[in-house]
Design a protein around this motif. Sequence first.
Motif, mmCIF file in Angstrom:
data_model
loop_
_atom_site.group_PDB
_atom_site.id
_atom_site.type_symbol
_atom_site.label_atom_id
_atom_site.label_comp_id
_atom_site.label_asym_id
_atom_site.label_seq_id
_atom_site.Cartn_x
_atom_site.Cartn_y
_atom_site.Cartn_z
ATOM 1 N N SER A 170 39.001 33.796 57.799
ATOM 2 C CA SER A 170 39.498 35.174 58.843
ATOM 3 C C SER A 170 40.297 35.802 57.568
ATOM 4 O O SER A 170 40.118 35.673 56.764
ATOM 5 C CB SER A 170 41.100 35.204 59.528
ATOM 6 N N ASN A 171 40.017 37.562 57.784
ATOM 7 C CA ASN A 171 39.909 38.338 56.252
ATOM 8 C C ASN A 171 41.441 38.124 56.043
ATOM 9 O O ASN A 171 41.713 38.251 54.562
ATOM 10 C CB ASN A 171 39.954 40.299 57.215
ATOM 11 N N LYS A 172 42.360 38.254 56.859
ATOM 12 C CA LYS A 172 43.972 38.112 56.399
ATOM 13 C C LYS A 172 43.996 36.701 55.611
ATOM 14 O O LYS A 172 44.518 36.990 54.158
ATOM 15 C CB LYS A 172 44.496 37.785 57.935
ATOM 16 N N GLU A 173 43.533 35.441 55.542
ATOM 17 C CA GLU A 173 43.468 34.398 55.022
ATOM 18 C C GLU A 173 42.665 34.211 53.992
ATOM 19 O O GLU A 173 42.925 34.297 52.926
ATOM 20 C CB GLU A 173 42.457 33.084 55.555
ATOM 21 N N LEU A 174 41.352 35.862 53.760
ATOM 22 C CA LEU A 174 40.956 36.119 52.416
ATOM 23 C C LEU A 174 41.340 36.538 51.636
ATOM 24 O O LEU A 174 41.807 36.798 50.251
ATOM 25 C CB LEU A 174 39.167 36.917 52.808
ATOM 26 N N PHE A 175 42.139 37.553 52.388
ATOM 27 C CA PHE A 175 42.825 38.767 51.034
ATOM 28 C C PHE A 175 44.162 37.693 50.706
ATOM 29 O O PHE A 175 44.604 38.133 49.064
ATOM 30 C CB PHE A 175 43.241 40.203 52.001
ATOM 31 N N LYS A 176 44.634 36.546 51.526
ATOM 32 C CA LYS A 176 45.683 36.232 51.099
ATOM 33 C C LYS A 176 45.295 35.343 50.063
ATOM 34 O O LYS A 176 46.041 35.118 49.152
ATOM 35 C CB LYS A 176 45.976 35.376 51.835
ATOM 36 N N SER A 177 43.724 34.917 49.336
ATOM 37 C CA SER A 177 43.515 33.724 48.850
ATOM 38 C C SER A 177 43.636 34.715 46.951
ATOM 39 O O SER A 177 42.897 34.729 46.573
ATOM 40 C CB SER A 177 42.253 33.448 49.774
ATOM 41 N N ILE A 178 42.870 35.964 48.043
ATOM 42 C CA ILE A 178 42.472 36.239 46.474
ATOM 43 C C ILE A 178 43.938 36.899 45.931
ATOM 44 O O ILE A 178 43.678 37.375 44.931
ATOM 45 C CB ILE A 178 41.728 37.645 47.160
ATOM 46 N N MET A 179 44.617 37.520 46.508
ATOM 47 C CA MET A 179 45.881 38.362 45.991
ATOM 48 C C MET A 179 47.358 37.193 45.692
ATOM 49 O O MET A 179 47.898 37.840 45.339
ATOM 50 C CB MET A 179 46.055 39.516 47.103
ATOM 51 N N LYS A 180 46.746 35.828 45.998
ATOM 52 C CA LYS A 180 48.130 35.000 45.901
ATOM 53 C C LYS A 180 49.183 35.180 44.415
ATOM 54 O O LYS A 180 49.986 34.701 44.190
ATOM 55 C CB LYS A 180 47.968 33.660 46.401
ATOM 56 N N GLY A 181 48.190 35.178 43.360
ATOM 57 C CA GLY A 181 47.815 34.737 42.389
ATOM 58 C C GLY A 181 48.498 36.373 41.615
ATOM 59 O O GLY A 181 49.105 35.545 40.261
ATOM 60 N N GLU A 182 49.153 37.020 42.918
ATOM 61 C CA GLU A 182 49.425 38.572 41.857
ATOM 62 C C GLU A 182 50.767 38.326 41.054
ATOM 63 O O GLU A 182 51.815 37.888 41.847
ATOM 64 C CB GLU A 182 49.377 39.122 43.048
ATOM 65 N N GLY A 183 50.880 38.467 39.920
ATOM 66 C CA GLY A 183 52.060 38.504 38.493
ATOM 67 C C GLY A 183 51.900 37.260 38.928
ATOM 68 O O GLY A 183 53.430 37.411 38.046
ATOM 69 N N LYS A 184 50.884 36.700 38.221
ATOM 70 C CA LYS A 184 51.711 35.628 37.859
ATOM 71 C C LYS A 184 51.422 35.907 36.165
ATOM 72 O O LYS A 184 50.098 36.395 36.527
ATOM 73 C CB LYS A 184 50.124 34.162 37.794
ATOM 74 N N GLU A 185 51.989 35.443 35.502
ATOM 75 C CA GLU A 185 52.093 35.155 34.067
ATOM 76 C C GLU A 185 51.067 34.696 33.401
ATOM 77 O O GLU A 185 50.571 33.846 33.798
ATOM 78 C CB GLU A 185 53.298 35.287 32.728
ATOM 79 N N THR A 186 50.315 34.842 32.398
ATOM 80 C CA THR A 186 49.161 34.001 32.131
ATOM 81 C C THR A 186 49.628 33.769 30.727
ATOM 82 O O THR A 186 50.588 34.218 30.322
ATOM 83 C CB THR A 186 47.868 34.527 31.719
ATOM 84 N N THR A 187 49.150 32.318 30.254
ATOM 85 C CA THR A 187 49.720 31.274 29.022
ATOM 86 C C THR A 187 49.420 32.330 27.712
ATOM 87 O O THR A 187 49.470 31.742 26.623
ATOM 88 C CB THR A 187 48.839 30.219 28.946
ATOM 89 N N ASN A 188 48.842 33.388 27.923
ATOM 90 C CA ASN A 188 48.043 34.126 26.938
ATOM 91 C C ASN A 188 48.912 35.436 27.081
ATOM 92 O O ASN A 188 47.471 36.596 27.634
ATOM 93 C CB ASN A 188 46.801 34.859 26.753
ATOM 94 N N SER A 189 49.990 35.668 26.978
ATOM 95 C CA SER A 189 50.350 36.731 27.717
ATOM 96 C C SER A 189 50.224 38.388 26.248
ATOM 97 O O SER A 189 50.349 39.213 26.252
ATOM 98 C CB SER A 189 52.035 37.132 27.876
ATOM 99 N N HIS A 190 49.902 38.024 25.487
ATOM 100 C CA HIS A 190 49.638 38.919 24.073
ATOM 101 C C HIS A 190 48.226 39.682 24.213
ATOM 102 O O HIS A 190 48.285 40.878 23.915
ATOM 103 C CB HIS A 190 49.965 38.140 22.367
ATOM 104 N N PHE A 191 47.661 38.813 24.717
ATOM 105 C CA PHE A 191 46.320 39.674 25.506
ATOM 106 C C PHE A 191 46.162 40.403 26.849
ATOM 107 O O PHE A 191 46.658 39.271 28.339
ATOM 108 C CB PHE A 191 45.314 39.227 25.464
ATOM 109 N N LEU B 45 44.283 48.727 47.558
ATOM 110 C CA LEU B 45 44.485 47.353 48.558
ATOM 111 C C LEU B 45 42.908 46.707 49.062
ATOM 112 O O LEU B 45 42.003 47.405 48.760
ATOM 113 C CB LEU B 45 45.195 47.715 49.953
ATOM 114 N N VAL B 46 43.480 45.238 48.813
ATOM 115 C CA VAL B 46 41.874 44.797 49.092
ATOM 116 C C VAL B 46 41.132 44.820 50.553
ATOM 117 O O VAL B 46 40.174 45.192 50.360
ATOM 118 C CB VAL B 46 42.447 42.732 48.941
ATOM 119 N N GLU B 47 42.516 45.040 51.544
ATOM 120 C CA GLU B 47 41.927 45.613 52.636
ATOM 121 C C GLU B 47 40.986 47.283 53.140
ATOM 122 O O GLU B 47 39.807 46.820 53.536
ATOM 123 C CB GLU B 47 42.956 46.202 53.660
#
Length: 152
Positions: A20-41, A91-93
């Motif tokens: 569903s679109n709701k699942e698609l949007f959730k899949s796309i955005m679920k990494g939101e706010g995660k820090e990457t291992t290369n935070s200086h870039f 917004l993704v929607e």
Amino acid sequence: MAKQLEISIEEIAGSITPRSNKELFKSIMKGEGKETTNSHFRGPKIPKVPQMPSLIEVSIGPYHHGKPELKEMENIKLMMARQFVQQSEELVEDSYGKVAEVSNEAGQYYAEDSTEGLEDEQFTQMMFLDGCFILQFIFCLLRMTILTRKDE
């Protein structure tokens, strides 16, 4: 000396083809706010491409959509779509809605049998992910070119 650009990829868990679109949007955005291992870039990240025996293969459009050997690249498309939407500050929607408005017309430009196995919503989701992937990839390349030129 050129700045080092780390290439990284975040794992995307879950379904490759959301139901569903709701699942698609959730899949796309679920990494939101995660820090990457290369935070200086803080710029865009170019994902590490999964190992493949020969050339890198990415399916854009319906011609090779759903092939099992391209499954890992579908995960990268989700990550790139998330990055694109986050950087667009929409917004993704809303972004998806813009693609949905033109997807029926876009579908008419493909050979008739190439979209047979795809429902309208599946085709729109594919077009959205492919479009975000292409635009984010171009943005990453441009950003890398700009950074490289600054260091010369």
